[in-house]
Design an enzyme around this catalytic site. Sequence first.
Site, PDB file in Angstrom:
ATOM      1  N   LYS A 116     -27.181  21.647 -44.947  1.00  0.00           N
ATOM      2  CA  LYS A 116     -27.154  21.902 -46.458  1.00  0.00           C
ATOM      3  C   LYS A 116     -25.948  21.344 -46.915  1.00  0.00           C
ATOM      4  O   LYS A 116     -25.617  20.756 -48.127  1.00  0.00           O
ATOM      5  CB  LYS A 116     -27.581  23.208 -46.924  1.00  0.00           C
ATOM      6  CG  LYS A 116     -28.881  23.517 -47.066  1.00  0.00           C
ATOM      7  CD  LYS A 116     -29.237  24.670 -47.404  1.00  0.00           C
ATOM      8  CE  LYS A 116     -30.891  25.089 -47.283  1.00  0.00           C
ATOM      9  NZ  LYS A 116     -31.338  26.418 -47.492  1.00  0.00           N
ATOM     10  N   LYS A 201     -37.775  17.600 -40.880  1.00  0.00           N
ATOM     11  CA  LYS A 201     -38.540  18.766 -41.291  1.00  0.00           C
ATOM     12  C   LYS A 201     -39.299  18.658 -42.601  1.00  0.00           C
ATOM     13  O   LYS A 201     -38.688  18.158 -43.689  1.00  0.00           O
ATOM     14  CB  LYS A 201     -37.954  20.225 -41.190  1.00  0.00           C
ATOM     15  CG  LYS A 201     -38.889  21.364 -41.373  1.00  0.00           C
ATOM     16  CD  LYS A 201     -37.841  22.665 -41.507  1.00  0.00           C
ATOM     17  CE  LYS A 201     -37.377  22.603 -42.978  1.00  0.00           C
ATOM     18  NZ  LYS A 201     -37.055  23.995 -43.424  1.00  0.00           N
ATOM     19  N   LYS A 204     -39.955  21.899 -48.950  1.00  0.00           N
ATOM     20  CA  LYS A 204     -40.174  21.956 -50.243  1.00  0.00           C
ATOM     21  C   LYS A 204     -39.190  21.574 -51.389  1.00  0.00           C
ATOM     22  O   LYS A 204     -39.428  20.716 -52.117  1.00  0.00           O
ATOM     23  CB  LYS A 204     -40.568  23.430 -51.166  1.00  0.00           C
ATOM     24  CG  LYS A 204     -40.097  24.674 -50.315  1.00  0.00           C
ATOM     25  CD  LYS A 204     -40.138  26.055 -51.107  1.00  0.00           C
ATOM     26  CE  LYS A 204     -40.541  27.181 -50.246  1.00  0.00           C
ATOM     27  NZ  LYS A 204     -39.531  27.821 -49.756  1.00  0.00           N
TER      28      LYS A 204
HETATM   29  P1  TYM Z   1     -38.408  29.138 -46.530  1.00  0.00           P
HETATM   30  O1  TYM Z   1     -38.870  29.490 -48.002  1.00  0.00           O
HETATM   31  O2  TYM Z   1     -37.685  27.901 -46.171  1.00  0.00           O
HETATM   32  O3  TYM Z   1     -39.523  28.913 -45.501  1.00  0.00           O
HETATM   33  C1  TYM Z   1     -40.510  30.047 -45.465  1.00  0.00           C
HETATM   34  C2  TYM Z   1     -41.082  30.136 -44.053  1.00  0.00           C
HETATM   35  O4  TYM Z   1     -41.649  28.779 -43.881  1.00  0.00           O
HETATM   36  C3  TYM Z   1     -41.318  28.349 -42.760  1.00  0.00           C
HETATM   37  N1  TYM Z   1     -41.234  26.821 -42.750  1.00  0.00           N
HETATM   38  C4  TYM Z   1     -41.911  26.133 -42.190  1.00  0.00           C
HETATM   39  N2  TYM Z   1     -42.661  26.083 -40.732  1.00  0.00           N
HETATM   40  C5  TYM Z   1     -43.047  25.095 -40.163  1.00  0.00           C
HETATM   41  N3  TYM Z   1     -42.913  23.944 -40.693  1.00  0.00           N
HETATM   42  C6  TYM Z   1     -42.260  23.559 -41.807  1.00  0.00           C
HETATM   43  N4  TYM Z   1     -41.744  22.310 -42.067  1.00  0.00           N
HETATM   44  C7  TYM Z   1     -41.601  24.478 -42.432  1.00  0.00           C
HETATM   45  N5  TYM Z   1     -40.838  24.959 -43.477  1.00  0.00           N
HETATM   46  C8  TYM Z   1     -40.625  26.147 -43.845  1.00  0.00           C
HETATM   47  C9  TYM Z   1     -39.924  28.781 -42.603  1.00  0.00           C
HETATM   48  O5  TYM Z   1     -39.431  28.842 -41.145  1.00  0.00           O
HETATM   49  C10 TYM Z   1     -40.067  30.473 -43.079  1.00  0.00           C
HETATM   50  O6  TYM Z   1     -40.696  31.173 -42.245  1.00  0.00           O
HETATM   51  N6  TYM Z   1     -34.711  32.189 -45.860  1.00  0.00           N
HETATM   52  C11 TYM Z   1     -36.133  32.005 -45.429  1.00  0.00           C
HETATM   53  C12 TYM Z   1     -36.997  33.396 -46.529  1.00  0.00           C
HETATM   54  C13 TYM Z   1     -36.635  34.575 -46.131  1.00  0.00           C
HETATM   55  C14 TYM Z   1     -36.958  35.193 -44.682  1.00  0.00           C
HETATM   56  C15 TYM Z   1     -36.327  36.515 -44.984  1.00  0.00           C
HETATM   57  C16 TYM Z   1     -37.667  34.812 -43.852  1.00  0.00           C
HETATM   58  C17 TYM Z   1     -35.715  35.461 -46.835  1.00  0.00           C
HETATM   59  N7  TYM Z   1     -35.535  36.534 -46.253  1.00  0.00           N
HETATM   60  C18 TYM Z   1     -36.584  37.516 -43.935  1.00  0.00           C
HETATM   61  C19 TYM Z   1     -38.016  35.993 -42.878  1.00  0.00           C
HETATM   62  C20 TYM Z   1     -37.295  37.267 -42.905  1.00  0.00           C
HETATM   63  C21 TYM Z   1     -36.610  30.798 -46.186  1.00  0.00           C
HETATM   64  O7  TYM Z   1     -35.982  30.111 -46.775  1.00  0.00           O
HETATM   65  O8  TYM Z   1     -37.638  30.338 -45.991  1.00  0.00           O
END
Ligand code: TYM
Length: 340
Positions: A116, A201, A204
């Site tokens: 980032k 990857k 969003k």
């Molecule tokens: P975030 O919002 O970026 O993504 C949410 C979840 O989706 C998974 N993910 C993916 N898996 C496979 N392929 C992809 N292209 C892909 N893009 C996203 C992420 O690995 C995630 O599991 N910080 C975290 C949110 C969060 C969180 C937590 C997760 C906040 N507190 C506590 C677990 C436990 C995040 O930004 O995920």
Amino acid sequence: MILHKPILFSAIQPSGNLTIGNYIGTMRYWSSMQENYDCLYCIADLHALTTAQKNRLNLKKSILDTLSLYLASGVDPNKSIIFIQSHVHEHSQLNWILNCFSEFSELFRMTQFKQKRKIAKNAIQKINTALFNYPILMAADILLYQTNIVPVGKDQKQHIELTRNIAHRFNSLYGDIFTLPESLISEYGSKIMSLLEPKKKMSKSDINKKNVIYLLDDMHSIIKKINNAVTDSEIPSKIYYDIENKPGISNLLEILSAITNQDITILLKELEGVMYSEFKKIVIDSISKFLYNLQKSYNNYRCDETYLKKIAYEGAIKAQFKSKKTLKRVYDILGIMTLN
Ligand code: TYM
């Protein structure tokens, strides 16, 4: 004797429209895991604030969209706790305390932060401190509930390891206060890639929407996006799984396998001798069917904001009850005076 189920915590930040990567990487497991785990499914709106201004995000809308998608994916508020992170103040409170038990150097090693930072640097943009501290809030999310298991995509693995390190450091000083969580990362589908750049990857926040299948995409966009997805120029064309040399085809295979619930090896047998154009038609057909059903259910929930707010309210009360217990132990052991 009451036997407690293991505790599962998962979250998505409502920082934009959810993608098929979010679904495949984590959400697809949520519904079935409710049977064997005590599940908490959180909407990480405080995390989304780190980029909300930059993305001109309508946070309230995005939170309700995300909540509706949780319900549409089969999360049942009678079985699981569904809540919005900012409603449970204990997350911010534990976040500060864990900041005092985290090291600058370990945060600086976080790959996601480095990426980032690099993107921001190239665009000559400043980044906020919260982006750096972000994994500590994640640790607070997880540790507040004595979580055993965290289903996530591959990109979050390092953050879960950091959470374990912080918990271990705290426990070594003060006794067994926090449970050390394990990440649950599936072999296939834990890193869905971009459609036009299959070595990157799917995200969003991608500015190129053609790279991404959103869970709320209309059918016309899906056809266009999959038809344009990068494959390869192997002659004669052949469908097999090889992430290094055939990233585009392998990515489509992982998507197809996840949404049809079929093993890649079984799919490959069925796809023997199939041309890429025909393969894409199969992928389009499966994604369309899957998203049609998901969106139908989503629309039913999304139009009833009173119901959504009720779910969020009840979830927050339940989550507060649990999180207060952990926070109280932490405050007590640290000698922080409380008013009662
Ligand atoms: P975030 O919002 O970026 O993504 C949410 C979840 O989706 C998974 N993910 C993916 N898996 C496979 N392929 C992809 N292209 C892909 N893009 C996203 C992420 O690995 C995630 O599991 N910080 C975290 C949110 C969060 C969180 C937590 C997760 C906040 N507190 C506590 C677990 C436990 C995040 O930004 O995920």
